[in-house]
Write an enzyme that holds these catalytic residues in place. Structure first.
Site, PDB file in Angstrom:
ATOM      1  N   LYS A 116       0.883  -1.174   0.000  1.00 19.00           N
ATOM      2  CA  LYS A 116       0.000   0.000   0.000  1.00 19.00           C
ATOM      3  C   LYS A 116       0.915   1.216   0.000  1.00 19.00           C
ATOM      4  O   LYS A 116       1.553   1.513   1.011  1.00 19.00           O
ATOM      5  CB  LYS A 116      -0.912  -0.005   1.227  1.00 19.00           C
ATOM      6  CG  LYS A 116      -1.817   1.208   1.291  1.00 19.00           C
ATOM      7  CD  LYS A 116      -2.570   1.296   2.610  1.00 19.00           C
ATOM      8  CE  LYS A 116      -3.171   2.681   2.737  1.00 19.00           C
ATOM      9  NZ  LYS A 116      -3.801   2.893   4.051  1.00 19.00           N
ATOM     10  N   GLY A 143     -10.850   7.830   5.399  1.00 17.24           N
ATOM     11  CA  GLY A 143     -11.885   8.846   5.577  1.00 17.24           C
ATOM     12  C   GLY A 143     -13.241   8.324   5.990  1.00 17.24           C
ATOM     13  O   GLY A 143     -14.134   9.104   6.302  1.00 17.24           O
ATOM     14  N   ASN A 192      -9.760   1.952   9.149  1.00 18.29           N
ATOM     15  CA  ASN A 192      -9.076   1.582  10.381  1.00 18.29           C
ATOM     16  C   ASN A 192      -9.678   2.314  11.577  1.00 18.29           C
ATOM     17  O   ASN A 192     -10.294   1.737  12.459  1.00 18.29           O
ATOM     18  CB  ASN A 192      -7.576   1.889  10.249  1.00 18.29           C
ATOM     19  CG  ASN A 192      -6.734   1.339  11.383  1.00 18.29           C
ATOM     20  OD1 ASN A 192      -5.551   1.078  11.215  1.00 18.29           O
ATOM     21  ND2 ASN A 192      -7.273   1.129  12.566  1.00 18.29           N
ATOM     22  N   THR A 193      -9.540   3.652  11.559  1.00 20.18           N
ATOM     23  CA  THR A 193      -9.934   4.444  12.729  1.00 20.18           C
ATOM     24  C   THR A 193     -11.403   4.244  13.094  1.00 20.18           C
ATOM     25  O   THR A 193     -11.741   4.187  14.289  1.00 20.18           O
ATOM     26  CB  THR A 193      -9.657   5.940  12.450  1.00 20.18           C
ATOM     27  OG1 THR A 193      -8.322   6.076  11.953  1.00 20.18           O
ATOM     28  CG2 THR A 193      -9.795   6.762  13.711  1.00 20.18           C
TER      29      THR A 193
END
Lengths: 257, 65
Positions: free
Chosen positions: A96, A185, A206-207
């Site tokens: 990535k 995002g 992820n977040t």
């Protein structure tokens, strides 16, 4: 679903491994997410506590494809060197590719990105470039050897969702045969469903999971959203229209005035 | 010999990169290495001679998004 450098994924959910409250919660979140890909990074190891070794065992136990990143790299050289180190450690050609160009938005330096993508593709890497929805940049990345594109939904960690629907729709339409992943995002499952409904092949987040109050439950919610969005896309959604169209038949209605 | 290991100054007697890893607790660890910003593959560590003030990076799998 389009394949990713010849690999067909079980589903369109790619999940990051950072910021979880504990390794056990990370593992639980992955189990509930049924994600097919885990993103990982490389960071300085301590010869005393060797924390990376435990993390590596944990990741190996997840039973998913590993996608190492070049997160935090700001130059082509840094990103290329990190990619080489990642290929050795994780034993995968997948990378990535992030070349960060701006600190407030963490948006990619697309010029450096294209250059790094060319160098790595020529060296046998299978590059997943973190890019914007810019069609010209996308075309340059394909010319550089990328067979997958990963446009951002919104700035990394922002949770704003799909910030430029027009741009993302245009990208999907412009590259009908290229696997496209919304990377970064996303904050809510509904945003992931929206991306999949639009025909994107996967979402990478992820977040939104790691920072949820209950990461495992949120992971499960994202799994359902990705699955629902993907199914909706294949079911060929109706075209929206401005004016109402009655769904109940008009013919046969009683005259009751 | 004085080196910069993962950003920290260390004083260590190590002729090669492989020696350094053994002497600083990385023996057998899953790590990747770079010296002065250049990747050094695992098979090349034993032959990679270190010089004073070399910047050595030893990286391992970590959480990432």
């Amino acid at each position: 679903m389009r394949d990713f450098y010849g690999t067909t994924l079980a589903n369109g959910l790619m999940l990051g491994t950072a910021q979880y409250p504990s390794p056990a919660i990370l593992a639980d979140a992955f189990a509930r997410s049924t994600a097919s890909v885990a993103t990982v990074s490389l960071r300085r190891e301590s010869g005393r506590n060797r924390g990376g070794q435990d993390f590596w065992k944990l990741v190996q136990g997840l039973g998913v494809h590993i996608l190492p990143n070049t997160a935090g790299c700001h130059s082509v050289k840094e990103a290329v060197t990190t990619a080489h180190m990642a290929r050795e450690v994780f034993d995968t050609k997948w990378i990535k590719l992030e070349v960060i160009g701006e600190e407030d938005t963490l948006q990619p330096d697309v010029f450096g990105l294209v250059e790094a993508a060319r160098i790595l593709s020529e060296d046998g890497f299978q590059v997943f470039p973190y890019t914007t929805e810019d069609l010209v940049v996308a075309d340059k990345l394909l010319q550089a050897g990328c067979e997958v594109l990963m446009p951002w939904g919104a700035p990394i960690g922002s949770g704003l969702g799909l910030n430029n629907l027009f741009g993302l729709r245009a990208m999907r339409a412009h590259f009908p045969d290229v696997p496209l992943v919304i990377d970064a995002g996303l904050g809510l499952p509904s945003q992931a469903a929206q991306a999949m409904e639009m025909g994107f092949d996967a979402v990478l987040l992820n977040t939104a999971v790691a920072k949820a109050g209950d990461p495992a439950a949120m992971a499960a919610a994202f799994a359902m959203a990705v699955s629902a969005g993907q199914l909706a896309h294949t079911a060929d959604p109706m075209e929206p229209r401005d004016m109402a169209a009655p769904s109940t038949p008009v013919i046969g209605k009683a005259f009751l005035e | 010999m004085k080196l910069l290991l993962n950003g920290e100054a260390v004083e260590v007697e190590a002729a090669t990169l492989a020696d350094l890893l053994e002497r600083t607790g990385f023996g057998g660890a899953k790590v990747a290495t770079a010296v002065n910003g250049n990747f050094v593959a695992a098979p090349a560590r034993a032959a990679h001679v270190l010089a004073p003030d070399d910047r050595v990076e030893v990286l391992a799998p970590m959480q990432g998004g």
